[in-house]
Write a protein that holds these residues in place. Structure first.
Motif, short mmCIF file in Angstrom:
data_model
loop_
_atom_site.label_atom_id
_atom_site.label_comp_id
_atom_site.label_asym_id
_atom_site.label_seq_id
_atom_site.Cartn_x
_atom_site.Cartn_y
_atom_site.Cartn_z
N PHE B 42 0.86 -1.20 0.00
CA PHE B 42 0.00 0.00 0.00
C PHE B 42 0.88 1.24 0.00
O PHE B 42 2.10 1.14 0.22
CB PHE B 42 -0.97 0.02 1.19
N LEU B 43 0.26 2.39 -0.27
CA LEU B 43 1.00 3.66 -0.34
C LEU B 43 0.46 4.64 0.68
O LEU B 43 -0.75 4.67 0.96
CB LEU B 43 0.88 4.26 -1.75
N ARG B 44 1.35 5.45 1.19
CA ARG B 44 1.00 6.48 2.18
C ARG B 44 -0.08 7.41 1.63
O ARG B 44 -0.04 7.82 0.48
CB ARG B 44 2.27 7.29 2.48
N GLY B 45 -1.03 7.75 2.48
CA GLY B 45 -2.06 8.72 2.10
C GLY B 45 -3.31 8.08 1.53
O GLY B 45 -4.37 8.70 1.51
N ARG B 46 -3.19 6.82 1.03
CA ARG B 46 -4.38 6.16 0.49
C ARG B 46 -5.33 5.73 1.61
O ARG B 46 -4.91 5.50 2.74
CB ARG B 46 -3.96 4.91 -0.31
N VAL B 47 -6.61 5.62 1.27
CA VAL B 47 -7.60 5.14 2.24
C VAL B 47 -7.34 3.64 2.49
O VAL B 47 -7.23 2.87 1.53
CB VAL B 47 -9.03 5.34 1.69
N PRO B 48 -7.20 3.24 3.75
CA PRO B 48 -6.91 1.82 4.04
C PRO B 48 -8.02 0.89 3.53
O PRO B 48 -9.20 1.14 3.77
CB PRO B 48 -6.84 1.77 5.57
N THR B 49 -7.61 -0.15 2.82
CA THR B 49 -8.57 -1.13 2.32
C THR B 49 -8.38 -2.49 2.99
O THR B 49 -9.31 -3.29 3.05
CB THR B 49 -8.40 -1.34 0.79
N HIS B 50 -7.16 -2.79 3.46
CA HIS B 50 -6.86 -4.10 4.03
C HIS B 50 -5.95 -3.97 5.26
O HIS B 50 -5.24 -2.98 5.40
CB HIS B 50 -6.14 -5.00 3.01
N VAL B 51 -6.00 -4.98 6.11
CA VAL B 51 -4.92 -5.22 7.06
C VAL B 51 -4.23 -6.49 6.58
O VAL B 51 -4.81 -7.27 5.82
CB VAL B 51 -5.39 -5.35 8.52
N PHE B 52 -2.98 -6.71 7.01
CA PHE B 52 -2.16 -7.78 6.43
C PHE B 52 -1.46 -8.59 7.51
O PHE B 52 -1.24 -8.12 8.63
CB PHE B 52 -1.10 -7.18 5.50
N TRP B 53 -1.09 -9.81 7.14
CA TRP B 53 -0.26 -10.66 7.97
C TRP B 53 0.85 -11.22 7.09
O TRP B 53 0.59 -11.85 6.07
CB TRP B 53 -1.08 -11.82 8.57
N VAL B 54 2.10 -10.93 7.45
CA VAL B 54 3.24 -11.42 6.67
C VAL B 54 3.57 -12.83 7.13
O VAL B 54 3.81 -13.06 8.32
CB VAL B 54 4.47 -10.51 6.84
N GLU B 55 3.55 -13.76 6.19
CA GLU B 55 3.87 -15.15 6.51
C GLU B 55 5.36 -15.42 6.34
O GLU B 55 5.99 -16.08 7.17
CB GLU B 55 3.06 -16.08 5.60
N SER B 56 5.96 -14.88 5.26
CA SER B 56 7.40 -15.08 5.04
C SER B 56 7.94 -13.96 4.15
O SER B 56 7.17 -13.20 3.56
CB SER B 56 7.65 -16.44 4.37
N GLY B 57 9.26 -13.88 4.06
CA GLY B 57 9.88 -12.78 3.32
C GLY B 57 10.08 -11.59 4.24
O GLY B 57 10.19 -11.75 5.46
N GLU B 58 10.09 -10.40 3.67
CA GLU B 58 10.21 -9.19 4.50
C GLU B 58 9.47 -8.03 3.85
O GLU B 58 9.74 -7.67 2.70
CB GLU B 58 11.67 -8.80 4.73
N VAL B 59 8.53 -7.47 4.61
CA VAL B 59 7.83 -6.26 4.18
C VAL B 59 8.34 -5.11 5.02
O VAL B 59 8.45 -5.23 6.25
CB VAL B 59 6.30 -6.42 4.32
N GLN B 60 8.71 -4.01 4.36
CA GLN B 60 9.19 -2.83 5.10
C GLN B 60 8.15 -1.72 5.04
O GLN B 60 7.59 -1.44 3.97
CB GLN B 60 10.50 -2.33 4.49
N LEU B 61 7.90 -1.12 6.20
CA LEU B 61 7.10 0.11 6.24
C LEU B 61 8.07 1.27 6.14
O LEU B 61 9.01 1.36 6.93
CB LEU B 61 6.28 0.19 7.52
N GLN B 62 7.85 2.13 5.15
CA GLN B 62 8.80 3.22 4.89
C GLN B 62 8.06 4.55 4.77
O GLN B 62 6.88 4.59 4.45
CB GLN B 62 9.55 2.97 3.57
N ARG B 63 8.79 5.61 4.99
CA ARG B 63 8.25 6.94 4.79
C ARG B 63 9.36 7.82 4.23
O ARG B 63 10.46 7.81 4.77
CB ARG B 63 7.74 7.50 6.12
#
Lengths: 230, 230
Positions: B42-63
């Motif tokens: 997802f991208l900053r500023g967009r209206v939230p549509t989902h919540v997520f659960w990371v099973e594997s790999g790596e997701v980074q929250l960035q600003r």
């Protein structure tokens, strides 16, 4: 633990009372108490009777290992304690006041009953936990940065508003939060100021636009015009 | 983001599926997908549509800050992402896959509706958040310890069972979690072994009773009988 005279969280002003904004169904269950240094809030292995909110001071969650080490699991200066014990059968550690502390106690059974009777209340509770989780993760990311200057810039970017951070704690406390010695914090703030990256006015730290040197550069730059001294 | 064929979290075994144990009211809402490196969740500023659960790999929250710095707010290798956006009006950062990742997406509106219709479900959600909060706080306390040996002992005491920790990640990944270089981790493990504090057998680290030297002592001790080599 001495209970204070006024157990009603809503009878005090915001400055005095961080519980303002809590739903009345929960807030009315809280009793505010003071703990002296070394007093226990609860002991490991006991059946949980309360969840807690630390208003001031410092409560430490500790565990003495089978191998004799005293392990500090968590230091709480403002926030939940034992919120995860809401549905546990035993406290998993000791809680002890490391400083004179003010703590709100909420009877566990009545909190659970209130949360079970109102999904909105349970969602409010979940939202508070999510806020604390977001804050803890931000601090984790910050502590994983190697450079002291990088940690300071990260704190201003993430805790501040539009690049401006007003320090609520003393520099010594802030150094501890950043995982730095006070001396390292002072040196790094001075370097950020000299290099034109951060302007420091009293307790306000402001990021300056278009920095031309990397944050950890050691060379002495000119003090930007209008910048306060450290 | 490519959705996988089987969106049902309960049709897989425990080893394949970390969502086992989730209430069916929530689990049935999840869709499992794969993200390639650099793909946005997802991208900053967009209206939230989902919540997520990371099973594997790596997701980074960035600003990206107004001052041009790219700030990493959080690295998630297993756990919630955007759980705090459940009741927010906008995403407060970007989420991007730093590695090929497997992620479960839950439609926000339907999750909120399910939580609001069942206090038990909302309490279950709060309990998951409290678990993640406790884990984040343990890691914070660990990273605030100065010595590499102290961080290793803290991890064995708090993450292990009865002084025995089985490493689930590679040594390199574990070093990063501990805020150490792989070299510092190896040196410190060797020192703990030499000083008779920790026994190392493959991926198992075991605390030894009655240590006679402090964890950070640099002197070479004898290798305890029966201890494996690093």
């Amino acid at each position: 633990m001495d209970s204070l005279r006024n157990p009603d969280p809503f009878s005090r002003s915001t400055a005095d009372n961080p519980m303002v904004g809590w739903p009345s169904d929960l807030a009315c269950l809280g009793v505010r108490s003071r703990l002296g240094v070394g007093e226990n809030l609860f002991l490991r292995g006991r059946v949980p009777t309360h969840v807690f909110w630390v208003e001031s001071g410092e409560v430490q969650l500790q565990r003495t290992s089978p191998h004799g080490h005293n392990v500090i699991l968590q230091r709480v200066r403002e926030g939940f304690v034992a919120e995860a014990s809401l549905q546990a059968t035993r406290y998993h550690c000791d809680a002890v006041a490391a400083e004179p502390s003010t703590v709100w106690s909420f009877p566990r059974g009545r909190v659970l009953k209130a949360l079970r009777s109102s999904p909105d209340l349970a969602l409010w509770w979940a939202t508070r936990l999510a806020e604390q989780l977001r804050s803890a993760r931000l601090r984790l990311e910050r502590l994983s940065l190697k450079g002291a200057c990088d940690r300071i810039l990260h704190a201003i970017e993430t805790e501040g508003s539009d690049g401006l951070l007003s320090l609520a704690s003393t520099r010594r406390e802030w150094a501890a939060e950043l995982g730095l010695t006070p001396e390292a914090l002072y040196r790094s703030l001075a370097r950020l100021r000299r290099n034109g990256l951060v302007q420091i006015c009293g307790d306000e730290l402001k990021l300056l636009p278009n920095p031309t040197v990397p944050p950890n550069a050691g060379s002495l730059g000119e003090t930007p015009r209008g910048a306060c001294q450290l």
